[in-house]
Design an enzyme around this catalytic site. Sequence first.
Site, PDB file in Angstrom:
ATOM      1  N   ASP A 107      72.497  28.078  77.222  1.00  0.00           N
ATOM      2  CA  ASP A 107      71.180  28.431  77.739  1.00  0.00           C
ATOM      3  C   ASP A 107      71.329  29.130  79.099  1.00  0.00           C
ATOM      4  OD1 ASP A 107      68.113  27.763  77.174  1.00  0.00           O
ATOM      5  OD2 ASP A 107      68.471  27.273  79.279  1.00  0.00           O
ATOM      6  N   ARG A 108      70.734  28.601  80.176  1.00  0.00           N
ATOM      7  CA  ARG A 108      70.843  29.255  81.481  1.00  0.00           C
ATOM      8  C   ARG A 108      72.302  29.378  81.912  1.00  0.00           C
ATOM      9  NH1 ARG A 108      66.755  32.036  81.855  1.00  0.00           N
ATOM     10  NH2 ARG A 108      67.141  32.332  84.078  1.00  0.00           N
ATOM     11  N   HIS A 152      57.494  29.953  78.855  1.00  0.00           N
ATOM     12  CA  HIS A 152      57.985  29.533  80.163  1.00  0.00           C
ATOM     13  C   HIS A 152      58.703  30.671  80.887  1.00  0.00           C
ATOM     14  CE1 HIS A 152      61.262  29.133  77.355  1.00  0.00           C
ATOM     15  NE2 HIS A 152      62.127  28.872  78.307  1.00  0.00           N
ATOM     16  N   TYR A 212      64.852  31.365  86.927  1.00  0.00           N
ATOM     17  CA  TYR A 212      64.170  32.087  85.856  1.00  0.00           C
ATOM     18  C   TYR A 212      63.577  33.398  86.353  1.00  0.00           C
ATOM     19  CZ  TYR A 212      64.457  28.739  82.023  1.00  0.00           C
ATOM     20  OH  TYR A 212      64.905  27.957  80.996  1.00  0.00           O
ATOM     21  N   HIS A 272      68.390  23.226  69.606  1.00  0.00           N
ATOM     22  CA  HIS A 272      68.866  23.933  70.791  1.00  0.00           C
ATOM     23  C   HIS A 272      69.915  23.133  71.548  1.00  0.00           C
ATOM     24  CE1 HIS A 272      68.695  26.556  74.279  1.00  0.00           C
ATOM     25  NE2 HIS A 272      68.323  25.560  75.058  1.00  0.00           N
TER      26      HIS A 272
END
Length: 292
Positions: A107-108, A152, A212, A272
């Site tokens: 992910d990030r 988001h 983000y 996920h």
Amino acid sequence: MDTVIPGTTTRRVSVAEGVELNVAVGGHGPALVLLHGFPQTHLMWRHVAADLTADHTVICPDLRGYGDSDAPEATGPHTYSKRTMAADVVALAHALGHERFALVGHDRGALVAIRAGLDHPETITHLGILDVLPVPQMWEALRGVQGAVGFHLYLMAQEPDLPERMIQAAPDTFFGHFLDLWGRDPEAIPAPVRRAYLDACRRNVPSIVADYRASAGIDLEHDLADQEAGHRLSMPVTVLQQDWGAALGYDATALWRPWARDLRHATVDSGHFMAEEDPALIVKELRDLLRR
């Protein structure tokens, strides 16, 4: 034992002026750095790391702005750019005595890993990517009503103050939403780990938003520049994803192919949070990657 990674010890390591990362380190052998995703901390690797420490030095940091790492105030777009966060990771490995290392991100953390691979090809030997697209392709894929799954991303892309205030009004509800929605096995994130994730996110709302926000600005600029220049990841790359392409109408392998010379792309059956839901598969895939 739920809130520690077996076989590791935790320490703080300086990686930049005024920035220390909280990191769990264990095992012996070639270095392997594991970067967590959102809304998690380094604890997401607790099963995978415990296995890989048998023959690797496994390094699991909290990214800057997450977990128990320092969260400097965002004084501009570069504070939480993936280029800056990738430099943190390289500095961390070097501080621990590893000039070259394999890198895996979820992910990030996967976006940080991609940037590290592009910026530091002489340092990253292998690259594992879990459930993410490069930033330009990520924004292109989020189209129409089905793209609402990424709401988001749009919220946290807004100018400072609005998203921070909205999220801080109900942080456990906001971050807990993703823990509930994105997983397929509720038992994969037990209550103590969930509490640790929510506590960490609640403490770090401004820095998480800044991370983000960077992906709607400076990160996109950096990735587009590499894309236009034809830069590619030179090391062996394995990408594991849910079948987002079927859900959102794109060919994930085709989107990834221009970014990597030596690519393995596969879909998984777990949700996920695949490193927690199916750690045996992730360990197998990472061992296969490291043999390439």
